[in-house]
Motif scaffolding. Structure first.
Motif, PDB file in Angstrom:
ATOM      1  N   PRO A  88       0.828   2.487   9.280  1.00 48.42           N
ATOM      2  CA  PRO A  88       2.144   3.124   9.188  1.00 48.42           C
ATOM      3  C   PRO A  88       3.024   2.674  10.357  1.00 48.42           C
ATOM      4  O   PRO A  88       2.736   2.977  11.513  1.00 48.42           O
ATOM      5  N   THR A  89       4.075   1.945  10.067  1.00 50.39           N
ATOM      6  CA  THR A  89       4.884   1.356  11.136  1.00 50.39           C
ATOM      7  C   THR A  89       5.760   2.367  11.861  1.00 50.39           C
ATOM      8  O   THR A  89       6.224   2.094  12.959  1.00 50.39           O
ATOM      9  N   ARG A  90       6.014   3.513  11.245  1.00 53.68           N
ATOM     10  CA  ARG A  90       6.965   4.523  11.716  1.00 53.68           C
ATOM     11  C   ARG A  90       8.399   4.033  11.603  1.00 53.68           C
ATOM     12  O   ARG A  90       9.334   4.698  12.071  1.00 53.68           O
ATOM     13  N   ASP A  91       8.607   2.880  10.984  1.00 55.18           N
ATOM     14  CA  ASP A  91       9.946   2.412  10.665  1.00 55.18           C
ATOM     15  C   ASP A  91      10.303   2.871   9.259  1.00 55.18           C
ATOM     16  O   ASP A  91       9.456   2.833   8.355  1.00 55.18           O
TER      17      ASP A  91
ATOM     18  N   VAL B  68       6.185  -9.820  10.308  1.00 56.84           N
ATOM     19  CA  VAL B  68       5.595  -9.502   9.001  1.00 56.84           C
ATOM     20  C   VAL B  68       6.582  -9.749   7.869  1.00 56.84           C
ATOM     21  O   VAL B  68       6.197  -9.746   6.697  1.00 56.84           O
ATOM     22  N   ALA B  69       7.876  -9.941   8.194  1.00 57.41           N
ATOM     23  CA  ALA B  69       8.876 -10.225   7.173  1.00 57.41           C
ATOM     24  C   ALA B  69       9.910 -11.186   7.736  1.00 57.41           C
ATOM     25  O   ALA B  69      10.219 -11.139   8.933  1.00 57.41           O
ATOM     26  N   LEU B  70      10.446 -12.058   6.859  1.00 60.26           N
ATOM     27  CA  LEU B  70      11.410 -13.065   7.294  1.00 60.26           C
ATOM     28  C   LEU B  70      12.595 -13.149   6.333  1.00 60.26           C
ATOM     29  O   LEU B  70      12.414 -13.168   5.115  1.00 60.26           O
ATOM     30  N   LEU B  71      13.789 -13.225   6.909  1.00 64.20           N
ATOM     31  CA  LEU B  71      14.969 -13.636   6.164  1.00 64.20           C
ATOM     32  C   LEU B  71      15.172 -15.106   6.506  1.00 64.20           C
ATOM     33  O   LEU B  71      15.489 -15.451   7.640  1.00 64.20           O
ATOM     34  N   THR B  72      14.954 -15.973   5.548  1.00 61.84           N
ATOM     35  CA  THR B  72      14.877 -17.408   5.797  1.00 61.84           C
ATOM     36  C   THR B  72      16.258 -18.025   6.010  1.00 61.84           C
ATOM     37  O   THR B  72      17.287 -17.419   5.696  1.00 61.84           O
TER      38      THR B  72
ATOM     39  N   GLY C  35       8.975  -7.572  12.966  1.00 62.44           N
ATOM     40  CA  GLY C  35       7.563  -7.326  13.233  1.00 62.44           C
ATOM     41  C   GLY C  35       7.406  -6.313  14.347  1.00 62.44           C
ATOM     42  O   GLY C  35       8.381  -5.825  14.926  1.00 62.44           O
ATOM     43  N   LEU C  36       6.164  -6.002  14.661  1.00 61.00           N
ATOM     44  CA  LEU C  36       5.846  -5.025  15.705  1.00 61.00           C
ATOM     45  C   LEU C  36       4.710  -5.570  16.558  1.00 61.00           C
ATOM     46  O   LEU C  36       4.007  -6.507  16.162  1.00 61.00           O
ATOM     47  N   THR C  37       4.518  -4.949  17.713  1.00 59.58           N
ATOM     48  CA  THR C  37       3.372  -5.308  18.539  1.00 59.58           C
ATOM     49  C   THR C  37       2.088  -5.181  17.752  1.00 59.58           C
ATOM     50  O   THR C  37       1.230  -6.085  17.765  1.00 59.58           O
TER      51      THR C  37
END
Length: 496
Positions: free
Chosen positions: A374-377, A297-301, A289-291
């Motif tokens: 746009p995350t810039r990632d 916003v995404a998870l590897l469970t 995630g980001l600030t």
């Protein structure tokens, strides 16, 4: 709605339950809520426009966060590790602030603020609690203002509204879901979004927060055992230091720790593989995630981790290097430079949309007309929807007009048994504009490879354009306290 609701619900449901442990003091949820009500009165009386924290983690952080929310004033946790000139510029941007923490430094760098030490602030909040109304004041709707790192320009003031933070918490955490003995060890700095989300999610779940003011592996291990900690969030560099310390001391297990979440930087595959073997009964979660997205916003469970760890299928095994799938409450797309949505396996920039996504700065909003941020990632989705990161979009190496992802080179280098860590960057080149340069940390117990060995490895696995023109062996790579690799520092090594 206001984030104070989370603490109010906890205090109403379990007033005498311990909500926070810090420096030996134990706070019930009702005591925290009352202190927050008192803090709101202190802030309003000061006439401040912002509530700033310039301090390590302590009880002052949640009291200030919720007190500011109740007062309708933005909470601004500041990076106390900044140089004086940078910190002074940020202090000037939030005048007049009620500042908690390093009073001497604040007064030296900027004027016009009301300042109190941590102890003075907590005492004032408790003194004001008895006559506090607990009335929620209207404001701009901004819960927190967090300054970005400003690695390429002046820091931007990212705004997180109450709706953003509540969208994340209410969409991912079940109220009162923690057992009374459960405890979350919080050791990330208070100025990082992970520190804020850890407070909010733990309070809503009614999980006891155990605060470590500044990370140290020995103190972390001591607190985990003393408080029988069940949950923790770590950045990869912290995790590595804890495991190394356990190796040095002969400690074999953390029996009370049921779940460890990690994020904030790249987790080496060797490290997470080792952790999965070392802690077979611990649930691991990779959180991306980001600030600007109010944290994850995404998870590897945990199930994803164990399945990939045991898999013989290389595609499933590879998921251990991913950050998992987007949360159900978040939309995620990969786009090219022209904004076209890309398919599985195609690298591009990560865009996200959802109620928790702010994408808003004090200066302007970064959301497009459809609400996408746009995350810039850079990254890609595999055929099953798992998200793989490929560095920052700005980190792309442009060699003779060809875009090269540093991540693909670093992934190949990570397969060499003698390489512990590496980074690829674009170095100035008279012929190509930019050429690939790599800095490498070697393992001490392996035969070191030659430069020719490294070049052949990359050429055989990728192609000749990815072969580095410059290779530098170093003792360690530069990381910040949150485990972020400082590529700008590495670039300086190759500028000559």
């Amino acid at each position: 709605m206001n984030v104070i609701l989370l603490l109010q619900m906890a205090a109403d449901a379990a007033p005498d339950r311990i909500g926070l442990v810090c420096d030996g003091r134990r706070w019930t949820y009702s005591a925290l809520y009352n202190a927050a009500k008192g803090a709101a009165e202190v802030f309003i009386a000061s006439g401040c426009s912002h509530v700033a924290l310039l301090d390590e983690s302590s009880e002052a952080a949640p009291i200030a966060l919720f007190g500011a929310a109740l007062a309708g004033i933005p909470y601004v946790p500041l990076n106390y590790r900044l140089a004086d000139a940078d910190l002074g510029a940020l202090l000037d941007r939030i005048k007049p602030a009620y500042l908690i923490g390093d009073v001497d430094r604040s007064n030296r760098l900027s004027s016009g603020h009301t300042c109190a030490t941590r102890q003075e602030f907590v005492a004032a909040a408790e003194d004001s609690a008895e006559n506090a109304s607990g009335e929620e004041r209207d404001g701009e709707g901004i819960a927190a203002q967090i300054f970005t790192s400003g690695t390429t320009a002046a820091p931007k003031a990212a705004l997180l509204r109450h709706a953003n933070l509540l969208g994340y918490i209410l969409g991912t955490v079940e109220f009162m879901s923690a057992a009374e003995e459960d405890a979350q060890l919080v050791c990330v700095p208070p100025y990082h979004i992970a520190g804020i989300s850890a407070l909010l999610s733990s309070i809503y779940a009614l999980r006891r927060i155990v605060m470590l003011p500044a990370f140290d592996p020995d103190q972390w291990l001591h607190l985990a055992e003393q408080e029988q900690v069940s949950n923790a969030f770590l950045v990869p560099t912290m995790f590595a230091r804890i495991i190394n310390r356990m190796d040095e001391t002969g400690k074999q297990d953390l029996p009370s720790v049921k779940a460890i979440a990690y994020g904030g930087g790249r987790m080496p595959l060797e490290l997470i593989d080792r952790a999965l073997d070392l802690f077979p009964n611990t649930h691991f979660t990779n959180a991306y995630g980001l600030t600007e997205t109010s944290s994850t916003v995404a998870l590897l469970t945990p199930e994803d981790h164990r399945t990939a760890h045991k898999a013989s299928d290389p595609d499933i095994k590879a998921r251990l290097a991913s950050v998992g799938k987007p949360l159900p409450t978040v939309e995620l797309e990969i786009r090219d430079d022209e904004g076209k949505v890309l398919g599985a396996g195609e690298r591009g920039e990560i865009y996200v949309r959802g109620e928790q996504v702010s994408g808003e700065y004090r200066e302007k909003s970064a959301l497009d007309a459809q609400g996408w941020f746009p995350t810039r990632d850079a990254g890609y989705l595999d055929a099953d929807g798992y998200l793989f990161l490929a560095g920052r979009a700005d980190d792309v190496i442009v060699r003779g007009g060809e875009n090269i992802s540093p991540g693909e080179i670093e992934d190949v280098l990570a397969t060499h048994p003698a390489i512990a860590d590496s980074v690829a960057i674009g170095a100035p080149s008279a012929e190509w504009g930019e050429a690939v340069a790599v800095a490498i940390v070697l393992k001490t117990d392996q035969m070191p490879p030659s430069e020719d060995d490294i070049k052949k490895l990359i050429k055989d696995r990728l192609r000749s354009s990815r072969v580095p023109e410059q290779i530098r062996f170093v003792d360690e790579l530069p990381y910040n306290e949150m485990g972020k690799l400082l590529r700008r520092v590495v670039r300086l090594w190759f500028e000559g």
